[in-house]
Design a protein around this motif. Structure first.
Motif, PDB file in Angstrom:
ATOM      1  N   ASP A   8       0.829  -1.202   0.000  1.00 19.92           N
ATOM      2  CA  ASP A   8       0.000   0.000   0.000  1.00 19.92           C
ATOM      3  C   ASP A   8       0.867   1.257   0.000  1.00 19.92           C
ATOM      4  OD1 ASP A   8      -2.313  -1.470  -0.061  1.00 19.92           O
ATOM      5  OD2 ASP A   8      -2.696  -1.318   2.091  1.00 19.92           O
ATOM      6  N   ARG A  11       2.298   1.826  -3.445  1.00 20.14           N
ATOM      7  CA  ARG A  11       1.292   2.381  -4.354  1.00 20.14           C
ATOM      8  C   ARG A  11       1.084   3.875  -4.098  1.00 20.14           C
ATOM      9  NH1 ARG A  11      -2.808  -2.533  -3.518  1.00 20.14           N
ATOM     10  NH2 ARG A  11      -1.847  -3.985  -4.962  1.00 20.14           N
ATOM     11  N   ARG A  15       1.733   6.859  -6.797  1.00 20.03           N
ATOM     12  CA  ARG A  15       0.673   7.811  -7.142  1.00 20.03           C
ATOM     13  C   ARG A  15       1.153   9.240  -6.925  1.00 20.03           C
ATOM     14  NH1 ARG A  15      -3.464   6.658  -3.608  1.00 20.03           N
ATOM     15  NH2 ARG A  15      -3.848   4.776  -4.775  1.00 20.03           N
TER      16      ARG A  15
END
Length: 80
Positions: A8, A11, A15
């Protein structure tokens, strides 16, 4: 469980990396749009100050310069 948390976080970092430039541009575009909505009122306010004989002289000059700069662009810098 630790691998899921790590994934997580990876990611989120990716982003942020992909959207970093766009995030910085958005507020400028919003502010520019808002300013353009009020451009006529702003020019009227500047003209009112410039023409107000009871306004301080420095305010009248600054208003006149602001109007000229918007209409003709600022004068070229000729300093050294």
């Amino acid at each position: 469980m630790g691998d899921v948390v790590g994934m997580d976080e990876a990611r989120r970092r990716e982003r942020r990396r992909r959207t970093a430039g766009r995030a910085a541009e958005a507020p400028d575009a919003i502010i520019q749009g808002l300013a353009r909505v009020h451009d006529t009122q702003c020019m009227d306010a500047l003209a009112s100050i410039m023409n107000d004989g009871e306004a301080p002289a420095d305010a009248r000059v600054r208003a006149a310069v602001a109007i000229l700069d918007r209409g003709w662009g600022p004068p070229p810098y000729e300093g050294g």
